[in-house]
Design a protein around this motif. Sequence first.
Motif, short mmCIF file in Angstrom:
data_model
loop_
_atom_site.label_atom_id
_atom_site.label_comp_id
_atom_site.label_asym_id
_atom_site.label_seq_id
_atom_site.Cartn_x
_atom_site.Cartn_y
_atom_site.Cartn_z
N THR A 194 0.06 10.39 7.21
CA THR A 194 -0.72 10.89 6.08
C THR A 194 -0.20 12.24 5.62
O THR A 194 -0.13 12.52 4.42
N ASP A 198 1.17 13.13 1.88
CA ASP A 198 0.59 14.22 1.09
C ASP A 198 1.66 15.06 0.41
O ASP A 198 1.42 15.68 -0.63
N ASP A 201 4.23 14.70 -4.04
CA ASP A 201 3.33 15.17 -5.10
C ASP A 201 4.07 15.57 -6.38
O ASP A 201 3.55 16.35 -7.19
#
Length: 400
Positions: A194, A198, A201
């Motif tokens: 995770t 993240d 982006d």
Amino acid sequence: MSRNFSDTGSRKEHVKITSESKPGFLERLSETSGGMLMGLVIFLLSFYLLFTNEGQALRTAKSLDEGLSLVIPLDSINSVSQQNEGRLVHLAGALSTSKPLFDASYGLSIQAVKLKRKVEMYQWVEYEDSTEYEENGEIKKETKYSYNTEWKPEVVNSRNFDREIGHKNPSAMAVESFTAVSPNVQVGSFVLSTGLVDKIDDFKQLSLSHLEDPHADVTRGGDYFYHSENPRRPEVGDLRVSFFYAGLSGDDPHLGSADKVTVIARQRGNQLVPYHTKSGDVLQILYPGELSVEEVFQKEHESNTMKTWALRAAGWLAMFVGISLMTRIFYTLVDWFPVVRDLVNVGLKAFAFCVASSLSLLTISVGWLFYRPLWALLIGLLAVVPIVVAKSRVPPKKQQ
């Protein structure tokens, strides 16, 4: 058929003048006392910021050096070797996801790691421009309020306007913004944690030129869907919707090939998870494109250096502001005498600058003391320079 609509805003304004009596000496002294207390708090916080920043910067640098010495470049991303279990690995390849992301409301789908729907509402926005001046022993404040209609991604509360009549906004949006994230993101045979997902982006706006109007009450114009009767002349409360994606994870006829990334993390089975260094930091690094091990760690060192200097500057500024607030009382005591007041003001600013510079350097040197004692000593000696320079500019007392 694609249509481009221009935004046409309307602007209104009015002026409001308020006045209050000029504060007396005791009132100004009371305000200054409150500023001194706030200055003391800011001053003490600056020490904490500067000291912890140096410790964190050195720990990060040591962790990066440790990672560079241990990392293993993988020969293949399409097979998982048990020999690398628990070790720090480096790999680069194209992103892949098991299923595309959908927005059924607008008939849109894309093979990507993230899909963001951005909703904006046409609303009234208030701007204010204030000037203060002294007249007949009173302090007057003239504020010009202007109102303009603009597209905004958040609801603007018109109840806080100086004049809500004629500038009222809806209290909510009929359509909400959201970001969808793929539950399973891979590079070759490896599943990203995770924390790594993240880091994907780098959002790009999605072209809607190949899509049709999804509903009778929705019109496509350029790369927006408009909820408006006349997108060329929008009204307050109208909506426009745009879409952004990050991490293209499949070949697309309109967007091209899947995005490639470089990852450095710990291998756990077929997963890439955080690696905990001996210095107490965590390494899980992801960059767009294909980079070598050396290029990745060079970028991380550069990022650490930039962050360290930014926090050093913030710490110095906080210390300067804190000292300025604590010494403001001397300015208040002489503000009845313009010439003396201006000289005292310049002197206090110079004093705050020199003391903040010296104490900042001294705090930084203490932060380095346990890691690099020689550098700590040199920085500590450098901390004396601003005080010596300031003292040298003070004229010597004449002998009687």
